[in-house]
Design an enzyme around this catalytic site. Structure first.
Site, PDB file in Angstrom:
ATOM      1  N   CYS A 354     -70.392 132.453   2.549  1.00 53.67           N
ATOM      2  CA  CYS A 354     -71.839 133.149   2.653  1.00 53.67           C
ATOM      3  C   CYS A 354     -72.494 134.109   1.643  1.00 53.67           C
ATOM      4  O   CYS A 354     -72.242 133.230   0.399  1.00 53.67           O
ATOM      5  CB  CYS A 354     -71.636 134.043   3.897  1.00 53.67           C
ATOM      6  SG  CYS A 354     -73.047 134.340   5.053  1.00 53.67           S
ATOM      7  N   HIS A 356     -72.067 136.510  -0.676  1.00 55.54           N
ATOM      8  CA  HIS A 356     -71.476 136.715  -1.785  1.00 55.54           C
ATOM      9  C   HIS A 356     -70.863 135.475  -2.499  1.00 55.54           C
ATOM     10  O   HIS A 356     -70.895 135.460  -3.669  1.00 55.54           O
ATOM     11  CB  HIS A 356     -70.124 137.744  -1.424  1.00 55.54           C
ATOM     12  CG  HIS A 356     -69.307 138.232  -2.456  1.00 55.54           C
ATOM     13  ND1 HIS A 356     -68.044 137.830  -2.949  1.00 55.54           N
ATOM     14  CD2 HIS A 356     -69.775 139.402  -3.582  1.00 55.54           C
ATOM     15  CE1 HIS A 356     -67.842 138.583  -3.994  1.00 55.54           C
ATOM     16  NE2 HIS A 356     -68.803 139.552  -4.247  1.00 55.54           N
ATOM     17  N   CYS A 357     -70.646 134.430  -1.743  1.00 57.93           N
ATOM     18  CA  CYS A 357     -70.030 133.122  -2.051  1.00 57.93           C
ATOM     19  C   CYS A 357     -70.860 132.373  -3.141  1.00 57.93           C
ATOM     20  O   CYS A 357     -70.530 131.786  -3.842  1.00 57.93           O
ATOM     21  CB  CYS A 357     -69.535 132.349  -1.133  1.00 57.93           C
ATOM     22  SG  CYS A 357     -68.098 132.971   0.091  1.00 57.93           S
ATOM     23  N   ILE A 358     -72.184 132.758  -2.778  1.00 62.73           N
ATOM     24  CA  ILE A 358     -73.108 131.628  -3.333  1.00 62.73           C
ATOM     25  C   ILE A 358     -73.841 132.550  -4.715  1.00 62.73           C
ATOM     26  O   ILE A 358     -74.684 132.117  -5.128  1.00 62.73           O
ATOM     27  CB  ILE A 358     -74.383 131.265  -2.518  1.00 62.73           C
ATOM     28  CG1 ILE A 358     -75.198 132.409  -2.211  1.00 62.73           C
ATOM     29  CG2 ILE A 358     -73.612 130.287  -1.416  1.00 62.73           C
ATOM     30  CD1 ILE A 358     -76.355 132.097  -1.191  1.00 62.73           C
TER      31      ILE A 358
END
Length: 364
Positions: A354, A356-358
């Site tokens: 989501c 934070h991951c990108i």
């Protein structure tokens, strides 16, 4: 290529700042991979653009893109977003980009971790991953900072720091045999101390149920400020997530951080109705050899803890769920001086992560 340093951040007086510290910019990558992103990545590209354009209202954003997709990305992104040519295998900048560290004089350096696509040939999500493993060096070069090449397989989503000597992580990820099988827990803790500049490593158990990253901590728990941790919470005892979150809560309440404080825990409810991949969404994927299967009906590891702090704001995923507003209200109470900006999270979630991951923040 940026200069490679042969010492460690700790030895040189550098440490990873907390995510609420002032930021110079945010780094992202452009999604294109057809076995991760459905419908030739068009829906994901629209969502990434929405996220990037929202962040760009608060701080500079740089997105890496390959030459073949440069023009299309430029059309979807606001003029405030900078595009740079960076080759990659996929678009998870949190995990493939560098971790920036800073010293007392506000000088920056970058930590370039070894990346093996969340497990290499033992459960990894795709192959090859060589272009991804080169992204951190390219970002450090573009940022104009020297880098350390850490001798540790680690993704940025596997760690979270408070800026005062404490690091949160999970046993499910960092002790997994598919990351650093020759290292003990003590060995890994020492590497984290050396390359993040922390003093205490606080180990949670498993990550969010069905998280294909082997339980990254950034989907389960994160520091909101020193001494305060947000935890993805599930009240339903019949849901597999309940036992995972209850174990994390017990551990967090038993910890003392690097400054000797007991931790306050803020529960953030997971979506009331945990999303699943639809048949149409699964049919829009184009599997490749060795890629991670994403079948129709698969439960998605949705979490509101997977948010991003930027200068003056908090970028929060929304899942078209009853708990979207509740999560926003809780975080607004925790961050009264920041604007809470909700962005659509489902298309990113379909790929396995989501907001934070990108993203990856570069401290000021």
């Amino acid at each position: 290529m940026s200069d490679i340093l042969t010492s460690t951040p700790r030895a040189d007086g550098y440490a990873m700042p907390a995510e609420w510290a002032a930021q110079a910019r945010c780094w992202m990558m452009w999604p294109t991979r057809p076995d991760t992103w459905r419908a030739a990545a068009a829906p994901a590209q629209a969502t990434f653009a929405t996220v990037a354009n929202a962040i760009a209202e608060f701080e500079p954003v740089v997105i890496g893109v390959d030459a073949a997709h440069y023009r299309h990305a430029r059309q979807l992104l606001s003029a405030a977003v900078d595009l740079q040519l960076i080759d990659s295998n996929d678009a998870w900048m949190r995990d493939i980009g560098p971790t920036f560290v800073r010293n007392g004089e506000n000088k920056l350096r970058a930590v370039d971790w070894v990346f093996n696509a969340w497990g290499g040939f033992d459960g990894g999500l795709y192959q090859p991953w060589d272009a991804d493993d080169a992204v951190a060096a390219r970002v450090a070069e573009l940022a104009g900072v020297p880098r350390y090449r850490a001798p540790l397989v680690l993704e940025g989503g596997a760690i979270h720091v408070d800026g005062e000597g404490s690091c949160l992580t999970t046993e499910q990820c960092l002790l997994n045999r598919n990351r650093n099988p020759a290292l003990t827990r003590a060995d890994i803790e020492q590497q984290l101390r050396e390359y993040l500049g922390v003093d205490s490593v606080l180990w949670l158990g498993q990550g969010v149920y069905q998280d294909e990253t082997d339980g990254h901590v950034d989907n389960l728990a994160c520091f909101l400020r020193p001494g305060v941790v947000a935890l993805s919470w599930c009240d339903d005892r019949d849901d597999p997530q309940h036992a995972i979150s209850a174990d994390a809560l017990a551990r967090l309440r038993g910890f003392r951080d690097a400054r000797g404080r007991r931790l306050e825990v803020v529960k953030i409810p997971q979506p009331r109705h945990m999303p699943r991949m639809s048949a149409a969404e699964a049919a829009g994927l184009t599997p490749t050899a060795g890629s991670h299967p994403r079948p129709a009906g698969a439960r998605l590891a949705a979490s509101y803890v997977n948010f991003l702090l930027v200068n003056g704001a908090l970028i929060l995923p929304a899942f078209d769920d009853d708990h979207d507003a509740r999560a926003a209200a809780i975080l607004a109470e925790q961050f009264p001086t920041r604007e809470i900006r909700q962005v659509p999270g489902r298309e990113i979630l379909l790929g396995g992560g989501c907001v934070h991951c990108i993203t990856q923040q570069q401290p000021a």
